[in-house]
Scaffold this motif. Structure first.
Motif, short mmCIF file in Angstrom:
data_model
loop_
_atom_site.label_atom_id
_atom_site.label_comp_id
_atom_site.label_asym_id
_atom_site.label_seq_id
_atom_site.Cartn_x
_atom_site.Cartn_y
_atom_site.Cartn_z
N GLU A 346 -1.42 -68.32 63.24
CA GLU A 346 -0.29 -68.46 64.15
C GLU A 346 0.94 -68.90 63.37
O GLU A 346 0.86 -69.28 62.21
CB GLU A 346 -0.63 -69.46 65.25
N LEU A 347 2.08 -68.86 64.02
CA LEU A 347 3.33 -69.23 63.35
C LEU A 347 3.32 -70.66 62.84
O LEU A 347 4.03 -71.00 61.89
CB LEU A 347 4.52 -69.03 64.29
N SER A 348 2.51 -71.51 63.44
CA SER A 348 2.42 -72.90 62.98
C SER A 348 1.97 -72.98 61.52
O SER A 348 2.25 -73.98 60.83
CB SER A 348 1.46 -73.69 63.86
N TYR A 349 1.30 -71.94 61.04
CA TYR A 349 0.86 -71.89 59.65
C TYR A 349 2.03 -72.10 58.69
O TYR A 349 1.89 -72.76 57.65
CB TYR A 349 0.20 -70.54 59.37
N PHE A 350 3.19 -71.56 59.03
CA PHE A 350 4.34 -71.60 58.13
C PHE A 350 4.99 -72.98 58.06
O PHE A 350 5.84 -73.22 57.20
CB PHE A 350 5.36 -70.54 58.54
N GLU A 351 4.59 -73.88 58.94
CA GLU A 351 4.99 -75.27 58.84
C GLU A 351 3.90 -76.09 58.16
O GLU A 351 4.17 -77.00 57.40
CB GLU A 351 5.28 -75.84 60.23
N GLU A 352 2.65 -75.73 58.45
CA GLU A 352 1.52 -76.50 57.93
C GLU A 352 1.31 -76.28 56.44
O GLU A 352 1.00 -77.24 55.71
CB GLU A 352 0.25 -76.12 58.70
N MET A 353 1.47 -75.06 55.94
CA MET A 353 1.19 -74.79 54.53
C MET A 353 2.17 -75.50 53.59
O MET A 353 1.74 -76.11 52.59
CB MET A 353 1.17 -73.29 54.26
N PRO A 354 3.48 -75.48 53.83
CA PRO A 354 4.38 -76.25 52.95
C PRO A 354 4.06 -77.73 52.93
O PRO A 354 4.14 -78.38 51.87
CB PRO A 354 5.78 -75.98 53.53
N ALA A 355 3.68 -78.28 54.08
CA ALA A 355 3.33 -79.70 54.14
C ALA A 355 2.05 -79.96 53.34
O ALA A 355 1.93 -80.98 52.64
CB ALA A 355 3.14 -80.13 55.59
N TYR A 356 1.11 -79.05 53.43
CA TYR A 356 -0.14 -79.18 52.67
C TYR A 356 0.14 -79.12 51.17
O TYR A 356 -0.35 -79.95 50.40
CB TYR A 356 -1.08 -78.05 53.08
N ASN A 357 0.94 -78.15 50.76
CA ASN A 357 1.28 -78.01 49.34
C ASN A 357 2.04 -79.23 48.82
O ASN A 357 1.90 -79.61 47.65
CB ASN A 357 2.11 -76.75 49.11
N ALA A 358 2.85 -79.84 49.68
CA ALA A 358 3.63 -81.01 49.25
C ALA A 358 2.72 -82.18 48.90
O ALA A 358 3.11 -83.07 48.14
CB ALA A 358 4.61 -81.41 50.34
N GLY A 359 1.50 -82.18 49.45
CA GLY A 359 0.57 -83.26 49.17
C GLY A 359 -0.38 -82.99 48.01
O GLY A 359 -1.27 -83.81 47.74
N VAL A 360 -0.18 -81.89 47.32
CA VAL A 360 -1.07 -81.53 46.21
C VAL A 360 -0.93 -82.52 45.06
O VAL A 360 0.18 -82.89 44.67
CB VAL A 360 -0.78 -80.10 45.72
N GLU A 361 -2.06 -82.94 44.52
CA GLU A 361 -2.11 -83.76 43.32
C GLU A 361 -2.56 -82.87 42.16
O GLU A 361 -3.58 -82.20 42.26
CB GLU A 361 -3.09 -84.92 43.51
N TYR A 362 -1.80 -82.87 41.09
CA TYR A 362 -2.12 -82.00 39.95
C TYR A 362 -3.05 -82.71 38.97
O TYR A 362 -2.88 -83.88 38.67
CB TYR A 362 -0.84 -81.55 39.25
N SER A 363 -4.03 -81.97 38.51
CA SER A 363 -4.95 -82.49 37.50
C SER A 363 -4.17 -82.88 36.24
O SER A 363 -3.17 -82.23 35.90
CB SER A 363 -5.99 -81.42 37.15
N PRO A 364 -4.62 -83.91 35.53
CA PRO A 364 -3.97 -84.26 34.26
C PRO A 364 -3.99 -83.12 33.25
O PRO A 364 -3.16 -83.08 32.35
CB PRO A 364 -4.81 -85.44 33.75
N ALA A 365 -4.94 -82.18 33.43
CA ALA A 365 -5.05 -81.04 32.50
C ALA A 365 -4.43 -79.78 33.08
O ALA A 365 -4.67 -78.68 32.55
CB ALA A 365 -6.52 -80.78 32.17
N PHE A 366 -3.63 -79.92 34.13
CA PHE A 366 -3.03 -78.74 34.74
C PHE A 366 -2.17 -78.00 33.73
O PHE A 366 -1.29 -78.58 33.09
CB PHE A 366 -2.19 -79.12 35.95
N GLY A 367 -2.41 -76.70 33.59
CA GLY A 367 -1.69 -75.88 32.62
C GLY A 367 -2.45 -75.63 31.34
O GLY A 367 -2.08 -74.79 30.54
N TYR A 368 -3.55 -76.37 31.15
CA TYR A 368 -4.36 -76.19 29.94
C TYR A 368 -5.48 -75.18 30.21
O TYR A 368 -6.13 -75.20 31.26
CB TYR A 368 -4.99 -77.51 29.51
N THR A 369 -5.68 -74.28 29.25
CA THR A 369 -6.78 -73.31 29.32
C THR A 369 -7.51 -73.28 27.98
O THR A 369 -6.90 -73.10 26.93
CB THR A 369 -6.25 -71.89 29.64
N PHE A 370 -8.80 -73.48 28.04
CA PHE A 370 -9.64 -73.47 26.84
C PHE A 370 -9.71 -72.05 26.26
O PHE A 370 -10.05 -71.10 26.98
CB PHE A 370 -11.03 -73.98 27.20
N ASP A 371 -9.40 -71.90 24.99
CA ASP A 371 -9.53 -70.62 24.29
C ASP A 371 -10.97 -70.48 23.83
O ASP A 371 -11.42 -71.20 22.93
CB ASP A 371 -8.57 -70.56 23.11
#
Length: 436
Positions: A346-371
């Motif tokens: 439903e249209l409410s999704y477009f309000e809920e998803m930005p709020a959900y993303n705003a609460g994301v916690e990034y891993s200390p290793a975010f952006g690292y990829t093992f070769d």
């Protein structure tokens, strides 16, 4: 509409992954005139290794204005050694574990049908009541649960079968996550649930949980607590569903592979990389173009169910048609478009998803990829060991007092300690270079 774009699609028929990725690399190495490359269901590592794509850091900074506004630091999931190579499409920036349960069962056993959170002890009590009430042929949990419900870890851009980071314990040390106390507790809980009849003894890794729920003998499945997840599960299951988050793990976490597994890069054969980056940015900035690429043409491949003044739309198939009969359907969601969602959202999704993303916690290793170069044989062996024990341990089919030591010994024999040492060395270098 103020744009004119000519697109030539190289692959007109579905191509299976990893054949898709191999085919694109071969096209570039043989001089093919691909401009954009889709890295699908894997990171961009193999494309970088084979020099099939070019670095896009400068192009992104100059032409990726809308991408920057949309993704923020999430774009770093596709960076290697500080250099950006591809642009992820993800509108979902992280996730947290949840159990998606039939609302009618919650109501029947006097629980709320509103989104909620439970401890695993409370969830176990819920499963007990449902099992006792529905009978021995009914199983509260469909499929094999995922360990994220108890173990918050980072697979470091590859897979936990090679090694990982315990996010909330030690952000500096790479370990065998399966040897952690948290995983041992998870294995014990799965065994207890299996013995109590909460998980089917016939559960397999290939189960489609929502389809099992639809058959009527299962109560729900583990998934993410992201907005709309209950709706999507319910659409397949044929029931109203309720999201039950895990207390203490409600906030979403983002790791590299949660974002980098679908991304767009620019081929090393591209004559106009600047125009290619402008096109990627257009996918994010122009709703009309983004909708055409992600859903096709209105009236032919979709119809608008509801929309709002901001251009957000909920769409569905034209009457009498489905994904198999419409002229165009974007099965894997490879085109970035944050303005369109398929019903039954439903249209409410477009309000809920930005709020959900705003609460994301990034891993200390975010952006690292093992070769993994040079460790292909060990990883193949580790994959085989994991496949051998997945249903046994994750499905709770054997007492972990017996199965877990055997699993850990098999991982060691397959070379996990060598992989951990190499991963740690690379991770330390990455941290020093990035200041993380």
């Amino acid at each position: 509409m103020n744009w004119l774009i000519l697109l030539w699609v190289r692959y007109g028929l579905p191509v299976a992954n990893p054949i898709w990725n191999t085919q694109q690399t071969l096209d570039v190495s043989s001089g093919g005139d691909l401009d954009l490359i889709l890295c699908m269901l894997e990171t961009n590592a193999s494309y970088i290794k084979n020099e099939a794509i070019i670095p896009v850091t400068d192009l992104y900074e100059e032409y990726g204005t809308t991408i920057q506004e949309t993704l923020g630091e999430a774009v770093n999931a596709c960076a290697v050694n500080g250099e950006l190579y591809t642009i992820p499409t993800a509108s979902l920036l992280g996730n947290a574990p949840a159990f998606i349960m039939r609302s009618d069962l919650l109501e029947k056993y006097e629980y709320s049908t509103e989104p909620q959170a439970m401890t695993l002890e409370e969830m176990t009590e819920l499963f007990k009541k449902v099992k006792e009430g529905e009978g021995s042929a009914f199983y509260p949990v469909a499929g094999i649960p995922d360990m994220t419900m108890m173990v918050r870890s980072d697979d470091l851009g590859v897979t936990l079968r090679t090694s990982g980071l315990m996010i909330e314990k030690d952000p500096n040390t790479i370990v065998n996550v399966y040897a952690s106390d948290e995983f041992a507790a998870f294995a014990q809980l799965m065994y207890d649930w299996n013995q109590a009849g909460y998980i089917s003894p016939d559960a397999t890794a290939s189960d489609a949980p929502a389809s099992l729920v639809a058959a009527g003998n299962f109560g729900g499945q583990f998934a993410s607590n992201q907005p709309g997840q209950d709706v999507w599960v319910g659409n397949t299951a044929g029931y109203e569903m309720t999201t039950i988050s895990i207390k203490g793990l409600e906030n979403p976490v983002s790791i590299t592979t949660s974002i980098s597994n679908i991304s767009w890069g620019i081929s090393s054969n591209c004559d106009r990389p600047d125009k290619a980056m402008q096109l990627i940015n257009l996918m994010f900035s122009d709703n009309e173009f983004g909708t055409i690429m992600s859903a096709g043409l209105e009236g032919q491949s979709y119809q608008v169910v509801e929309s709002d003044a901001d251009g957000n739309m909920v769409i569905d198939f034209p009457e009498g048609m489905d994904m198999m009969s419409v002229p165009y359907y974007n099965l894997f969601g490879v085109w970035p478009n944050n303005k369109t969602q398929w019903a039954p959202n439903e249209l409410s999704y477009f309000e809920e998803m930005p709020a959900y993303n705003a609460g994301v916690e990034y891993s200390p290793a975010f952006g690292y990829t093992f070769d993994t170069t040079g460790f292909e044989s060990q990883i193949t062996a580790l994959d085989a060991v994991s496949a051998q024990y997945q249903e046994t341990i994750f499905g709770g089919k054997q007492d972990p007092a017996e199965s877990l030591p055997a699993f850990l010994k098999a991982l060691e024999d397959a070379g996990i300690n060598d992989v951990i040492a190499a991963n740690q060395e690379q991770y330390d270098t990455w941290k020093a270079a990035t200041g993380n």
